[in-house]
Enzyme design. Sequence first.
Site, PDB file in Angstrom:
ATOM      1  N   SER A   3       0.823  -1.205   0.000  1.00  0.00           N
ATOM      2  CA  SER A   3       0.000   0.000   0.000  1.00  0.00           C
ATOM      3  C   SER A   3       0.854   1.249   0.000  1.00  0.00           C
ATOM      4  O   SER A   3       1.931   1.300   0.592  1.00  0.00           O
ATOM      5  CB  SER A   3      -0.921   0.002   1.211  1.00  0.00           C
ATOM      6  OG  SER A   3      -0.211   0.455   2.332  1.00  0.00           O
ATOM      7  N   LYS A   4       0.330   2.257  -0.676  1.00  0.00           N
ATOM      8  CA  LYS A   4       1.036   3.531  -0.728  1.00  0.00           C
ATOM      9  C   LYS A   4       1.057   4.141   0.658  1.00  0.00           C
ATOM     10  O   LYS A   4       1.946   4.861   1.034  1.00  0.00           O
ATOM     11  CB  LYS A   4       0.290   4.490  -1.653  1.00  0.00           C
ATOM     12  CG  LYS A   4       0.392   4.114  -3.090  1.00  0.00           C
ATOM     13  CD  LYS A   4      -0.262   5.176  -3.939  1.00  0.00           C
ATOM     14  CE  LYS A   4      -0.526   4.605  -5.320  1.00  0.00           C
ATOM     15  NZ  LYS A   4      -1.431   5.401  -6.099  1.00  0.00           N
ATOM     16  N   ARG A   5       0.008   3.836   1.402  1.00  0.00           N
ATOM     17  CA  ARG A   5      -0.152   4.411   2.730  1.00  0.00           C
ATOM     18  C   ARG A   5       1.067   4.121   3.602  1.00  0.00           C
ATOM     19  O   ARG A   5       1.553   4.947   4.353  1.00  0.00           O
ATOM     20  CB  ARG A   5      -1.421   3.848   3.362  1.00  0.00           C
ATOM     21  CG  ARG A   5      -1.942   4.576   4.578  1.00  0.00           C
ATOM     22  CD  ARG A   5      -3.278   3.983   4.980  1.00  0.00           C
ATOM     23  NE  ARG A   5      -3.281   2.521   4.931  1.00  0.00           N
ATOM     24  CZ  ARG A   5      -2.775   1.740   5.865  1.00  0.00           C
ATOM     25  NH1 ARG A   5      -2.246   2.267   6.937  1.00  0.00           N
ATOM     26  NH2 ARG A   5      -2.810   0.433   5.738  1.00  0.00           N
TER      27      ARG A   5
END
Length: 485
Positions: free
Chosen positions: A257-259
């Site tokens: 995830s980019k998060r």
Amino acid sequence: MKNEKDYVVRTRFAPSPTGYMHIGNLRTAVYCYAIARKNKGKFVLRIEDTDRNRYVADAEQVIYDTLKVCGLDYDEGPLCPGKYGPYKQSERKEQNLYIEYAKKLIESGDAYYCFCGHEEQHDECEDCEQTFGKYDRRCLKLSREEIEANLAAGKPYVIRQKIPEGKTSFVDAIYGTIEVDNSELEDMILIKSDGYPTYNFANIIDDHLMNITHVVRGCEYLSSTPKYTLLYKAFGWQEPIYIHCPHITDEEHKKLSKRLGHASVNNLLQSGFLPEAIVNYISMLGWYPENGVEKFSLAEFVENFDYRRVNKSNAVFDLAKFKWLNGEYYKTMDFETFAKFIEPQLQKRFGENVNHAELADLLQKRIECFDDIDTVLDFVNELPKYENDIFANQKLKVDAPLARKVLEEITPILENTEDFSKENVTNVIKAFIEEKGYKNGQVLWPLRAALSGKMSSAGGAYELFNVFPKAESMRRLKVAIDALR
Ligand code: GLU
């Protein structure tokens, strides 16, 4: 195309400048680089910028910068053209290259004009594998006259591949032979209504014209590959060797995830991961060195890498392991280089009042990325609140009353010491220990605990005196004496 010794190996890294550089992209680049270098071939950079809706201006620069910082030098690309240019698809499009090939397919009956205007529905996200129901082939039934009339009237069109009946198979170096029934394949768009080719079309044309021998890419492209195979067949061209690399997931087996920030190479660099460590770690996402030695240089990787040994199963991005590896790289840097590297972080966190060289020394063997600085040096900006049990250490034969005695005795001596260099402070403390007949630990432990306010800390008393200015060290000693009274 069996033996790589018999022809010039040419690989290409073909990123789309649609945003930041993902570690999956970089893995592709590393594998392409290794295959080319190992076989004394050529490594090509091609910018696939035909998806104008997703084009991000800075992204191209990010690609150049990332390859450079990672040491992945290429032989041909937009900034160093060879004889197969241009190396940007938008520039190739300006030469009408794709449309000409599309028209050849129309002539041979392998493609057709489509005036339905369904493009958005089908082509919203050409790289994302999203299909919204298959195109019903309405325009395939148009007569020659109808097509001519539409074209003459300037009606917008796309050009679609005509998928024949039957089955299609191709060989992937990792996944083996894959066969599909053509009824599963859609008449994909080759040329969009804006005149730009889709990725699906442009990559075939360019790989062929650029003499690419090995195509490395993520396995999200596996399901499109039969359509590419059909295009190669329609043109009568030889297919390259396909090397589809496994998906990269996080520890929970979910898409990275980019998060979490670890999907972007830039984020990793900003978090203190060294380019060498990044390249080293991501090269193991889908491949493992036969000798089991996990820390290796790019040159060693080139030596040992064999694309035939890439795994099929998902590669797990193990952050803990990645951090460990990065820490190993920190440890082997020479001190000057490490100190320079870490300096902006120290400046940002601690300002000018503490001794950065000493801090860098404390950190070099203790941290794995920048975040760790805050944990390891959590006592520097502010003396933590503590309980007196931090002064006791059974093994060193020191308890709180003895700690108090020692601190009360040594504080005035240190107070009267003018030269507060590390060397002199060390000498003063050593002389005190000898004169009083204490054991080393009985003096050094209380001093260290007083300066750090912690049961355990990076650095001993000598190092910590060198971290703080004299006034701050003396203040911390007095706080300790007060606490122990
Ligand atoms: N432009 C595609 C991407 O960025 C390249 C895929 C390929 O290597 O063929 O994903």
